[in-house]
Write a protein that holds these residues in place. Structure first.
Motif, PDB file in Angstrom:
ATOM      1  N   ILE A 141      51.000  34.268  34.859  1.00  0.00           N
ATOM      2  CA  ILE A 141      50.650  35.496  34.134  1.00  0.00           C
ATOM      3  C   ILE A 141      49.969  36.474  35.080  1.00  0.00           C
ATOM      4  N   GLY A 142      49.107  35.947  35.927  1.00  0.00           N
ATOM      5  CA  GLY A 142      48.447  36.766  36.921  1.00  0.00           C
ATOM      6  C   GLY A 142      47.473  37.760  36.334  1.00  0.00           C
ATOM      7  N   ALA A 143      47.110  38.723  37.168  1.00  0.00           N
ATOM      8  CA  ALA A 143      46.157  39.762  36.757  1.00  0.00           C
ATOM      9  C   ALA A 143      46.906  40.843  35.979  1.00  0.00           C
ATOM     10  N   GLN A 144      47.472  40.425  34.836  1.00  0.00           N
ATOM     11  CA  GLN A 144      48.099  41.287  33.833  1.00  0.00           C
ATOM     12  C   GLN A 144      49.612  41.431  33.984  1.00  0.00           C
ATOM     13  N   PHE A 145      50.151  41.506  35.211  1.00  0.00           N
ATOM     14  CA  PHE A 145      51.583  41.781  35.338  1.00  0.00           C
ATOM     15  C   PHE A 145      52.294  40.785  36.245  1.00  0.00           C
ATOM     16  N   GLY A 146      51.809  39.562  36.245  1.00  0.00           N
ATOM     17  CA  GLY A 146      52.452  38.507  36.998  1.00  0.00           C
ATOM     18  C   GLY A 146      51.742  38.181  38.288  1.00  0.00           C
ATOM     19  N   HIS A 183      49.477  47.652  50.112  1.00  0.00           N
ATOM     20  CA  HIS A 183      50.819  48.246  50.166  1.00  0.00           C
ATOM     21  C   HIS A 183      51.596  47.921  48.889  1.00  0.00           C
ATOM     22  N   LEU A 184      52.223  48.925  48.328  1.00  0.00           N
ATOM     23  CA  LEU A 184      53.072  48.755  47.157  1.00  0.00           C
ATOM     24  C   LEU A 184      54.339  49.581  47.341  1.00  0.00           C
ATOM     25  N   ASP A 200      48.921  41.454  41.423  1.00  0.00           N
ATOM     26  CA  ASP A 200      47.518  41.018  41.430  1.00  0.00           C
ATOM     27  C   ASP A 200      46.661  42.008  42.209  1.00  0.00           C
ATOM     28  N   ARG A 201      47.132  42.369  43.395  1.00  0.00           N
ATOM     29  CA  ARG A 201      46.360  43.272  44.259  1.00  0.00           C
ATOM     30  C   ARG A 201      46.253  44.661  43.645  1.00  0.00           C
ATOM     31  N   LEU A 220      28.421  46.390  37.273  1.00  0.00           N
ATOM     32  CA  LEU A 220      28.886  45.018  37.113  1.00  0.00           C
ATOM     33  C   LEU A 220      28.154  44.113  38.098  1.00  0.00           C
ATOM     34  N   ARG A 221      28.227  42.817  37.843  1.00  0.00           N
ATOM     35  CA  ARG A 221      27.600  41.859  38.749  1.00  0.00           C
ATOM     36  C   ARG A 221      28.298  41.856  40.108  1.00  0.00           C
ATOM     37  N   THR A 222      27.522  41.691  41.151  1.00  0.00           N
ATOM     38  CA  THR A 222      28.079  41.612  42.502  1.00  0.00           C
ATOM     39  C   THR A 222      29.069  40.455  42.604  1.00  0.00           C
ATOM     40  N   SER A 223      28.730  39.320  42.021  1.00  0.00           N
ATOM     41  CA  SER A 223      29.606  38.143  42.105  1.00  0.00           C
ATOM     42  C   SER A 223      30.969  38.419  41.476  1.00  0.00           C
ATOM     43  N   HIS A 224      30.984  39.165  40.385  1.00  0.00           N
ATOM     44  CA  HIS A 224      32.248  39.515  39.725  1.00  0.00           C
ATOM     45  C   HIS A 224      33.089  40.420  40.633  1.00  0.00           C
ATOM     46  N   LEU A 225      32.461  41.424  41.208  1.00  0.00           N
ATOM     47  CA  LEU A 225      33.187  42.364  42.064  1.00  0.00           C
ATOM     48  C   LEU A 225      33.674  41.687  43.342  1.00  0.00           C
ATOM     49  N   GLU A 226      32.903  40.745  43.858  1.00  0.00           N
ATOM     50  CA  GLU A 226      33.338  40.015  45.053  1.00  0.00           C
ATOM     51  C   GLU A 226      34.581  39.181  44.772  1.00  0.00           C
ATOM     52  N   LYS A 227      34.710  38.705  43.555  1.00  0.00           N
ATOM     53  CA  LYS A 227      35.924  37.960  43.194  1.00  0.00           C
ATOM     54  C   LYS A 227      37.146  38.878  43.161  1.00  0.00           C
ATOM     55  N   LEU A 228      36.945  40.138  42.739  1.00  0.00           N
ATOM     56  CA  LEU A 228      38.049  41.103  42.793  1.00  0.00           C
ATOM     57  C   LEU A 228      38.454  41.359  44.243  1.00  0.00           C
ATOM     58  N   ARG A 229      37.486  41.516  45.123  1.00  0.00           N
ATOM     59  CA  ARG A 229      37.803  41.738  46.534  1.00  0.00           C
ATOM     60  C   ARG A 229      38.534  40.534  47.111  1.00  0.00           C
ATOM     61  N   ALA A 230      38.178  39.330  46.671  1.00  0.00           N
ATOM     62  CA  ALA A 230      38.833  38.128  47.182  1.00  0.00           C
ATOM     63  C   ALA A 230      40.325  38.121  46.859  1.00  0.00           C
ATOM     64  N   ILE A 231      40.704  38.730  45.743  1.00  0.00           N
ATOM     65  CA  ILE A 231      42.129  38.826  45.403  1.00  0.00           C
ATOM     66  C   ILE A 231      42.866  39.647  46.452  1.00  0.00           C
ATOM     67  N   LEU A 232      42.255  40.745  46.883  1.00  0.00           N
ATOM     68  CA  LEU A 232      42.888  41.599  47.887  1.00  0.00           C
ATOM     69  C   LEU A 232      43.057  40.871  49.218  1.00  0.00           C
ATOM     70  N   ASP A 233      42.168  39.926  49.493  1.00  0.00           N
ATOM     71  CA  ASP A 233      42.197  39.212  50.770  1.00  0.00           C
ATOM     72  C   ASP A 233      43.007  37.922  50.724  1.00  0.00           C
ATOM     73  N   ASP A 234      43.519  37.559  49.559  1.00  0.00           N
ATOM     74  CA  ASP A 234      44.247  36.297  49.403  1.00  0.00           C
ATOM     75  C   ASP A 234      45.731  36.512  49.702  1.00  0.00           C
ATOM     76  N   PRO A 235      46.275  35.875  50.735  1.00  0.00           N
ATOM     77  CA  PRO A 235      47.700  36.058  51.045  1.00  0.00           C
ATOM     78  C   PRO A 235      48.628  35.536  49.958  1.00  0.00           C
ATOM     79  N   GLU A 236      48.111  34.674  49.057  1.00  0.00           N
ATOM     80  CA  GLU A 236      48.946  34.157  47.963  1.00  0.00           C
ATOM     81  C   GLU A 236      48.962  35.075  46.750  1.00  0.00           C
ATOM     82  N   ALA A 237      48.109  36.089  46.721  1.00  0.00           N
ATOM     83  CA  ALA A 237      48.106  37.033  45.605  1.00  0.00           C
ATOM     84  C   ALA A 237      49.380  37.861  45.626  1.00  0.00           C
ATOM     85  N   THR A 238      49.903  38.178  44.457  1.00  0.00           N
ATOM     86  CA  THR A 238      51.095  39.017  44.379  1.00  0.00           C
ATOM     87  C   THR A 238      50.698  40.496  44.517  1.00  0.00           C
ATOM     88  N   ASP A 239      51.696  41.333  44.751  1.00  0.00           N
ATOM     89  CA  ASP A 239      51.435  42.772  44.799  1.00  0.00           C
ATOM     90  C   ASP A 239      50.811  43.254  43.496  1.00  0.00           C
TER      91      ASP A 239
END
Length: 533
Positions: free
Chosen positions: A282-287, A349-350, A80-81, A59-78
């Protein structure tokens, strides 16, 4: 008025990083004052073969970096992460070149711009198709192309051909390409809305966007790269722009229009649509927040009596890759070769998931699931039956003929899926879920006959499924759409065909799973996660 010609899509720059795959197959010849780039057709074959191979496992690096940004975002839900982490893990598995990132290895699509001073002497589409054929034959990819024999009889082509190949003319002596592998999930989430001038004001546009993004749902595996195109000289032009915009092809368009009708990106509306997508929950599939990674809003000219509006996505299997042939050689876009570097040192953490023993009697499994609310995260262990579109149609034929529901459909949950080819020495090929909604028409009849009491797939479903589950005590469980490679590596222990073997990837299978991740989406009381958003 003076004559004005405008390139309709003036891409201002191309900062794509390429890797050279060959210096062979190209030579420059002089014809008068023209410099002709002569391309051996084997170069076309090589390019398409390499591009389709890379895009199936990388996959493109830019796409994967956006996934990593979700993990680093304090506003992301569990949730999403959880999805983002699984998708990064999946990329780290797929990079080995054995298990493609998604089991639906897609329709092969090639969009090319051929310079007028490029000479091949052949039907270019044939040689591009040959390269695609080679990749699908040699790699662990899935044959998904169905060809009509008559109006109602169809067969799998057994090669994943035909491909969609569109070649345009341009000036110069270079040959430029965009290759896509478009799975059914994201392809089915391309929409055309024939609107009018009345849409073109802030209030109407805002309301339109809020309504229409709900049509997307989650069955195409978010987080999405969303494309929203307003206008177009035809409906076909609009939808072509949607596909290219979702692939990042139009990222470097101008940001303002002009009297010649150039396409442009509207950056303000990109931010507004992104905000609307985040507010949808809706989030990343489950809210959550991450329904979309980003949004591209493209404005096009239109006929005074028409206003086509297109909506489409590139999904979590963001399989888009550029290529080019120049006098220096043959090149493909450089995709990320080390996605594992983007994984955090420790998983997010989940709370512990509820473990479900699928080898217990169906009544006992239903009783346990009934104890938990929608959105509950599960780990499934035991036996699943795998069946999708054609298998469901075959079982309906049995019921219509007065025959009983097969016992395997009564005794086990059904997983809507179809695998890619199995690598040597592994129990399974990539084996992620397919879109649940295509099986909605069967649910009421099947549950009435004692089957499909627990269904596992991806995406939202229609009210008829909720009503059937409430009436007959059934459940729909959502699986993460996208991480097909890691499911095959870590969660699927055994696969065997039990019925309709002649259907290939559509055959009914029985699989044994361990710690297979899922969520309760629709319960036996008629509650549904997506209805509550």
């Amino acid at each position: 008025m003076d004559f004005i010609y405008q390139d309709p899509y003036p891409i201002l720059k191309d900062d794509t990083q390429y890797r050279k795959i060959s210096s062979d197959y190209v030579k420059v010849e002089q014809l008068g004052d023209r410099e002709i780039l002569t391309v051996d057709p084997k170069g076309l074959e090589l390019l398409s073969q390499e591009a389709m191979k890379d895009v199936s496992f990388m996959l493109r690096t830019s796409h994967l970096e956006k996934l990593r940004a979700i993990l680093d975002d304090p506003e992301a839900t569990d949730n999403d992460r959880f999805v983002a982490y699984n998708l990064l893990q999946n990329a780290a598995v797929a990079i080995d070149g054995q298990l493609p990132s998604c089991q639906d290895t897609g329709t092969a699509i090639v969009m090319a711009k051929k310079g007028e001073n490029v000479y091949t002497g052949v039907d270019d589409a044939e040689w591009l198709s040959k390269g695609i054929f080679n990749t699908y034959q040699e790699k662990n990819l899935r044959y998904s192309q169905i060809v009509p024999i008559s109006m109602f009889e169809e067969k799998n082509s057994g090669s994943n051909l035909p491909a969609q190949i569109d070649i345009y003319a341009k000036k110069g002596n270079t040959y430029e390409f965009l290759f896509l592998a478009k799975g059914g999930g994201s392809a089915n989430k391309t929409y055309l809305y024939q609107q009018t001038k009345s849409l073109l004001n802030e209030k109407s546009m805002d309301a339109f966007v809020r309504a229409k993004i709900m049509d997307l749902g989650t069955s195409a595996c978010p987080p999405y790269h969303l494309a929203f195109v307003i206008g177009g000289t035809s409906a076909e032009a609009n939808l072509a722009a949607v596909k290219k915009a979702s692939a990042g092809y139009y990222d470097h368009l101008p940001t303002t229009g002009n009297m010649a009708g150039q396409a442009f990106r509207d950056l303000e509306w990109e931010q507004r649509v992104q905000q609307i997508c985040q507010e949808s929950a809706i989030g990343a599939q489950f809210g959550g927040k991450y329904f979309t990674h980003d949004v591209r809003v493209i404005r096009l000219p239109r006929h005074a009596a028409s206003c086509p509006v297109g909506l489409g996505v590139s999904c979590s299997a963001d399989r888009n890759i550029k290529g080019k042939i120049t006098k220096e050689g043959i090149f493909v876009e450089q995709l990320e070769v080390n996605p594992g570097r983007l994984l955090p040192a420790t998983p997010p953490h989940l709370e512990p998931a509820v473990e479900i023993d699928l080898n217990k009697p169906m009544a006992d499994i239903l009783k346990k699931l009934s104890q938990y609310p929608i959105k509950t995260r599960l780990k499934l262990n035991g036996t699943l039956i795998v069946a999708r579109d054609i298998a469901h149609a075959k079982i309906k034929e049995l019921l219509d003929a007065g025959k009983p529901m097969p016992e395997y459909f009564k005794n086990h949950p059904v997983y809507y899926a179809g695998p890619a080819k199995t690598p040597d020495g592994m129990p399974s090929g990539s084996f992620g879920p397919t879109t649940a909604g295509r099986m909605d028409v069967y649910v009421e009849e099947f549950q009435k006959a004692g089957g499909s009491m627990i269904m596992l797939a991806k995406g939202n479903r229609t009210p008829q499924v909720m009503n059937a589950c409430k009436t007959y005590g059934g459940f729909y469980l959502g699986s993460i759409g996208g991480p097909a490679a890691i499911l095959a590596q870590d969660n699927i222990l055994k696969v065997e065909v039990v019925d309709f073997e002649e259907l290939g990837m559509e055959a009914v299978r029985k699989i044994t799973v361990k710690d297979f991740p899922a969520f309760i989406i629709t319960d036996d009381k008629g509650n549904d996660f997506f209805e509550n958003l």
